[in-house]
Design an enzyme around this catalytic site. Structure first.
Site: not given
Ligand SMILES: *[C@@H]1O[C@H](CO)[C@@H](O)[C@H](O)[C@H]1NC(C)=O
Ligand SMILES: *[C@@H]1O[C@H](CO)[C@@H](O)[C@H](O)[C@H]1NC(C)=O
Ligand SMILES: *[C@@H]1O[C@H](CO)[C@@H](O)[C@H](O)[C@H]1NC(C)=O
Ligand SMILES: *[C@@H]1O[C@H](CO)[C@@H](O)[C@H](O)[C@H]1NC(C)=O
Ligand SMILES: *[C@@H]1O[C@H](CO)[C@@H](O)[C@H](O)[C@H]1NC(C)=O
Length: 770
Positions: A145, A219, A550
């Site tokens: 990630d 994220h 996600s």
């Protein structure tokens, strides 16, 4: 409509021109350096190199390019290296002995507190059936990630024992990140910048982006804390979604592998990250990134990496993608990956628009600043207050200040980020924004944080508000902001953005596998990025609310960690089977789960086996198990060559030409039958799929039932009853599908269930005529 004749030559001319420019571009392309991933066959290494395959790689490379440097060498999930080459050099290299394949790098993208309660894993009565902290704290979840922001409380390691002895991960140092950034929760942090830098042609500018595992985007912090964040009481975003924020497996460990940068995630970096993650000893690999620019499993870096990980007993989950509701829009189509779509929670952040005509419309908002002054304010449609009306409404500098100052502005949702639109309205002097969904988004309203009072409304309300503006001389509006609302029904519904089947790579494997919460999810956030993600916003938060597959993927990664701890002997396929066969496809009232894109009942192409139910998954009764051998037979059924198989699986295997391999026989927990209406029988015929069930519960007898189908398909299961005398006993059955000729585009769905009265082992069936 008549096409003027003069258009024809022009079109032809354009075609010819584009052909010429293609040829020129191709020549230029030939001379440019691109990143390639080179797979080497160790058994072909000349004896003169002894045991030093790095020297061998170097010398193979030198034979085609004097100046190329090795970016990474790979040694766990694949054997080989990556480097920058011209197309011509790549072709030469492919001919060298020992070179299995030379694959061009692909770019992948990110698939951008109440979830544990919604999933039922925090209820006191359930605590006892979940694994003890001692077992779960041996499980490490690795995430490929954007890194982590280690200072937030979600990475607090209070109460966690020492790091498992088998763990080989490291805390790599770099910009704003040192070894003290890791602890007993965050047990590993590495970063992989070489492919990205090579592709950008320059080193990362450390003033802009941390050259370290530090998360500058939010994220990776969000996904990792969703999977395994420690419980943080009193978390919220500006008071919205308040409560205890916690990951699915609060006692599991996190290891981050940063391979995603501001410019994307490159496959040479992704493979290096997966290589290290497997070597370090992760138990679960969570991939909230994906792409669709491959047509085979053996050209998809993530499918390749995931295969080797699976072969080592690692459970791999991947996000389905955010390209829904378009059909066939999935990432992660490989059967050895658990592919997760997104559904909503039962939580909402209501806000209301009241118009001058006393009509009131419900929308959604996360807004923390001062409210609108009381009373009605003038209202204007951005389409009538912009410099240019061709482009996206409320994009940068598009609004005419004289027409919007002091007013509430209606913008249409589009390409520009929602929160950026709020900044554009604010800059032009607007006092508030109504963000209206267009047809592409329908009634799906997703929360973002805004820089001025904003209400997001669905398409119907948006159209009504625009009609009101158009038909009134002096349109006015005002807002009311509600509190966080829980218990919203119906929930879950399939998110419109969640990517859908069918699986275009192997139509007999139904995808996605299941759905999990992915809309308006609260989890940890990076201190480098404002909650709106928009650079003019100076606010910083520890938690943020965002949406995407996600977000749903790490929910399943965390739940898989719980299952793995409870059942250490289960294979990745057994864990997946347990999650799938216990998923639900109806609400408590028995009505089918809905799809927000159509407002109708969703289908297995939208949600796979259904919505995850972790408590039921702990005790599934039976599982559909799968191992490396089964996948090899499946690849033979796809007519993959020995070389294709070697590239994909890293295994030397030749299909037995005397065997009749059938893709439908892969022991998958769901069924997909795909019928060719262009063939002679127009889709009519008989297909037989075999399956094997493994008993992971108590001895017992299971009976089968198949839900009613349309007249176009008949289904027989043989035998109708299976008795298991002991644990891990296996029993086989066959399913026969007799289909009629139907028009292309016809679909038919059913459900096959085995039950012993206590467990229900449920599989979706999707039949499509193409
Ligand atoms: C390709 O890369 C090599 C080594 O990095 C360099 O010497 C060469 O000039 C590059 N070629 C092009 C066309 O950029
Ligand atoms: C690096 O480590 C020191 C302690 O050795 C710590 O005080 C400092 O805050 C750390 N820096 C970062 C950016 O983590
Ligand atoms: C925009 O302006 C045009 C022309 O003045 C008008 O016909 C139309 O109704 C306006 N639309 C809205 C939504 O205000
Ligand atoms: C594989 O090849 C066989 C024999 O040519 C053919 O019948 C079958 O349809 C092929 N399967 C796929 C998935 O292409
Ligand atoms: C469907 O059948 C037609 C006619 O036999 C054949 O040309 C085509 O390749 C088939 N499509 C697939 C995907 O097998």
């Amino acid at each position: 409509m008549k096409i003027p004749i003069c258009m024809l030559p022009l079109t032809l001319m354009l075609l010819a021109l584009s052909h010429i420019s293609c040829v020129v571009a191709e020549e230029r392309e030939q001379q440019m350096n691109k990143t390639y991933i080179i797979r080497m066959d160790k058994s072909k290494m000349p004896a003169s190199f002894g045991d030093d395959h790095f020297q061998w790689y170097g010398s193979s490379l030198k034979s085609v390019s004097k100046s190329a440097d090795v970016l990474y060498t790979y040694r766990t999930i694949i054997h080989g290296f990556s480097t920058r080459l011209t197309a011509e050099e790549a072709e030469l290299l492919e001919k060298q002995t020992g070179v299995v394949s030379v694959l061009r790098e692909l770019r992948y993208e990110l698939h951008t507190t109440r979830t544990p309660e919604f999933l039922g894993i925090t209820f006191a009565r359930n605590e006892a059936i979940f694994p003890t902290s001692d077992k779960i704290s041996r499980v490490v979840i690795g995430l490929i990630d954007t890194g982590v922001w280690p200072e937030i409380k979600s990475y607090d390691d209070k109460g966690l024992g020492p790091v498992p002895k088998t763990w080989k991960g490291k805390c790599e140092e770099g910009t704003n990140f040192n070894s003290s950034s890791c602890n007993r929760k965050l047990v590993g942090a590495r970063f992989f910048p070489k492919g990205y830098e090579a592709s950008m042609g320059q080193p990362i500018d450390e003033r802009v982006e941390s050259r370290s595992p530090r998360d500058d985007s939010g994220h990776g912090t969000h996904t990792s804390t969703t999977a395994a964040g420690s419980a943080v009481p009193g978390a919220s975003l500006f008071g919205y979604a308040s409560g205890t924020a916690r990951g699915m497996a609060t006692q599991a460990r996190v290891a981050t592998y940063k391979a995603c940068w501001f410019g994307g995630c490159y496959s040479s970096d992704i493979i290096a990250a997966m290589d290290k993650a497997v070597e370090d000893g992760v138990n679960i690999l969570s991939l909230s990134i994906g792409g669709t620019r491959y047509h085979n499993y053996y050209t998809d870096a993530m499918a390749i990496g995931a295969f080797s990980a699976m072969a080592k007993g690692i459970f791999v989950s991947g996000s389905a993608g955010n390209r829904g509701p378009a059909k066939g829009s999935l990432s992660h189509n490989a059967p050895w990956i658990t592919t997760v779509g997104a559904g909503t929670l039962d939580r909402d952040f209501p806000a209301y628009v009241s118009l001058g005509n006393r009509k009131k419309y419900r929308g959604i908002s996360i807004y923390a600043g001062p409210s609108l002054s009381c009373g009605l304010l003038p209202l204007v449609y951005a389409g009538n207050a912009s410099n240019s009306i061709d482009g996206d409404l409320c994009s940068l500098d598009s609004l005419i200040p004289g027409k919007v100052a002091g007013k509430i502005v209606v913008c249409d949702k589009g390409i520009t980020y929602n929160s950026e639109k709020s900044a554009v309205v604010k800059k032009a002097g607007g006092l508030g924004m109504i963000l209206a969904n267009t047809k592409a988004y329908g009634e799906e309203v997703v929360a973002d944080s805004y820089l001025l009072p904003t209400v997001v409304v669905g398409q119907k309300a948006g159209d009504a508000i625009k009609r009101y503006i158009a038909s009134h001389d002096n349109p006015k509006a005002t807002f009311d902001f509600g509190k966080t609302q829980l218990g919203v029904e119906p929930s879950p519904v399939v998110a419109a953005f969640s990517s859908r089947g069918p699986n275009l790579i192997s139509p007999t494997v139904l995808k996605p596998d299941l759905i999990a919460p992915g809309v308006n999810i609260l989890a940890g956030w990076s201190g480098a990025v404002p909650p709106s993600g928009f650079y003019e916003d100076t606010r910083r938060v520890s938690f943020n609310i965002i949406s995407g597959t996600s977000m749903s993927c790490p929910h399943v990664s965390g739940l898989a960690a719980l299952l793995k701890a409870a059942h250490p002997k289960w294979s990745p396929a057994a864990v997946k089977s347990a999650l799938m066969t216990t998923s639900y496809t109806t609400y408590k009232n028995g009505k089918p789960l809905k799809d927000i894109a159509t407002r109708n009942a969703a289908t297995p192409f939208d949600y796979g086996a259904g919505h995850v139910d972790p408590v039921a998954a702990l005790d599934p009764g039976l599982v559909y198990d799968l191992g490396v051998e089964d996948y090899l037979s499946f690849l033979c059924a796809l007519n993959y060559t020995t070389r294709d198989i070697k590239i994909l699986t890293h295994i030397d295997f030749t299909c037995d030409s005397s065997k009749n391999y059938r893709a439908g026989d892969l022991n998958y927990p769901s069924f997909a039958v795909s019928l060719n209406t262009s063939s002679g029988n127009r889709g009519a015929g008989t297909k037989i799929y075999t399956r094997t069930l493994t008993n992971v519960g108590t001895p017992g007898t299971y009976k089968v039932s198949v839900s009613a189908l349309s007249p176009s398909v008949k289904i027989w299961v043989e035998p109708k009853s299976l008795s298991f005398a002991q644990a891990y006993e296996k029993k086989m059955y066959t399913v026969t599908f007799v289909t009629s000729a139907m028009p292309s585009g016809t679909k038919s769905f059913a459900n096959l269930e085995w039950s012993d009265g206590k467990h229900i082992v449920s599989s979706p069936i999707a039949i499509s005529w193409f």
